[in-house]
Design an enzyme around this catalytic site. Structure first.
Site, mmCIF file in Angstrom:
data_model
loop_
_atom_site.group_PDB
_atom_site.id
_atom_site.type_symbol
_atom_site.label_atom_id
_atom_site.label_comp_id
_atom_site.label_asym_id
_atom_site.label_seq_id
_atom_site.Cartn_x
_atom_site.Cartn_y
_atom_site.Cartn_z
ATOM 1 N N LYS A 55 1.376 -0.991 -0.204
ATOM 2 C CA LYS A 55 -0.156 -0.007 -0.510
ATOM 3 C C LYS A 55 1.215 1.180 0.031
ATOM 4 O O LYS A 55 0.993 2.592 -0.877
ATOM 5 C CB LYS A 55 -1.209 -0.258 1.103
ATOM 6 C CG LYS A 55 -1.922 -1.248 1.164
ATOM 7 C CD LYS A 55 -3.464 -1.279 2.745
ATOM 8 C CE LYS A 55 -3.945 -2.195 2.516
ATOM 9 N NZ LYS A 55 -4.531 -2.554 3.849
ATOM 10 N N GLN A 81 -4.121 -0.958 10.723
ATOM 11 C CA GLN A 81 -3.801 -2.534 9.909
ATOM 12 C C GLN A 81 -4.429 -3.923 10.257
ATOM 13 O O GLN A 81 -4.148 -3.845 12.024
ATOM 14 C CB GLN A 81 -2.644 -2.300 9.409
ATOM 15 C CG GLN A 81 -2.466 -4.604 8.604
ATOM 16 C CD GLN A 81 -3.417 -3.873 7.131
ATOM 17 O OE1 GLN A 81 -3.679 -3.497 6.712
ATOM 18 N NE2 GLN A 81 -3.351 -4.674 6.716
ATOM 19 N N ASP A 110 -10.853 3.465 5.368
ATOM 20 C CA ASP A 110 -11.324 2.071 5.611
ATOM 21 C C ASP A 110 -12.416 1.525 5.703
ATOM 22 O O ASP A 110 -13.442 0.849 5.005
ATOM 23 C CB ASP A 110 -10.221 1.133 7.092
ATOM 24 C CG ASP A 110 -9.300 0.560 6.606
ATOM 25 O OD1 ASP A 110 -9.112 -0.316 5.486
ATOM 26 O OD2 ASP A 110 -8.792 0.209 7.438
#
Ligand code: GUN
Length: 294
Positions: free
Chosen positions: A52, A96, A119
């Site tokens: 990412k 994460q 997210d």
């Protein structure tokens, strides 16, 4: 003709669009900024965050990764999130998963400012998606599946969809996206899960199947209507004595037997995976755009 949906190609199209948005933002004096938070040294998370970061840099998005030791307390993590929420140079914050067991994931995700929640995990964004309010952020993986379907020309209006799996990251938001009234949705959605009595019967009715329950090669050919569109979200590591590492990755779809009867199907890898990153960076561009308007 191939019946494969090329996720890498479609992700690249989205990256190109995002790069143009980043250029436009920079012309207005804003460099989109994305912070990754990783707690502990989960090897898969290291790889994912690394990918990412690399893609962010390619598109001109500034990113940093804050790596916290696994011994970090939840209070310390929340304090970091609070600082980043207040720091105007960061438009997106991604924590994460998985988090260490001593942390409560829902509490942590609810602390991210909704406007920086690229997210789409904050309860406000979850609620907006359910309400059909397009202001919020949509979780990247189901958002990516939706784009794959749209950009592959799959007819969604009136389609029978079966989503396999009811997780908060994929199954639930996927169902919500596809059942909304409006363009590129309006599907009849069935969600099947471990409590469903006869999964195969539901699946055989579907025009579109989205497999996201995390069971290796669960979806077999006899569960698929000929011509159906099959999307494989699964990433499962299984033992394989013939592989150098002793393991290999497989999806939730028994690809070799399903591909011949599917109308369209995602390869795995190279299907949904690249789309998740594409949607994350598109969400980050949007967070930065909204910071100008807000
Ligand atoms: N871990 C696996 N998938 C995801 C995701 O989409 N977002 C975050 N933050 N962590 C993940």
């Amino acid at each position: 003709m191939s019946n494969l949906i090329d996720g890498r190609l479609i992700a690249q199209q989205i990256h190109t669009e995002t790069a143009q948005r980043v250029t436009a933002l920079k012309a207005r004096g804003v460099t989109p900024g994305l912070v990754f938070i990783r707690v502990g040294e989960d090897p898969a998370s290291q790889v994912y965050v690394g990918m990412k970061e690399k893609k962010s840099a390619e598109l001109g998005i500034r990113s940093i990764t804050q790596v916290l030791p696994v011994s970090t307390t939840q209070a310390e993590l929340l304090a970091l999130v609070d600082r980043l929420n207040a720091d105007l140079q960061w438009h997106g914050i991604l924590i994460q998963a998985p988090l260490p067991k001593h942390m409560d994931q829902a509490t942590v995700y609810a602390r991210v400012a909704p406007g920086k929640d690229v997210d789409g995990f904050h309860p406000l964004n979850v609620g907006k998606l359910m309400l059909g309010d397009t202001d919020g952020f949509v979780p990247c993986t189901p958002g990516g599946v939706h784009e794959l379907l749209i950009r592959s020309g799959v007819k969604l209006d009136g389609a029978e969809v079966v989503v396999l799996g009811r997780g908060n990251i994929v199954g639930k938001p996927m169902a919500s996206i596809l059942m909304q009234k409006g363009r590129h949705a309006n599907c009849t959605v069935t969600v099947v899960h471990s409590g469903t009595r006869d999964i195969a019967t539901h699946c055989r009715r579907a025009d579109i199947l989205v497999a996201a329950m995390g069971v290796p090669e669960f979806l077999k050919a006899d569960m698929v209507k000929p011509g159906a569109v099959v999307i494989d979200v699964g990433v499962n590591r299984i033992k394989d004595a013939t592989s150098k590492t002793g393991t290999r990755l497989v999806g939730d779809v028994a690809f070799a037997e399903v591909q011949p009867i599917a109308g369209l199907i995602t390869p795995n890898p190279g299907g949904v995976g690249p789309m998740t990153i594409a949607m994350l960076l598109a969400n980050t561009a949007r967070a930065a755009e909204q910071s100008l308007n807000g």
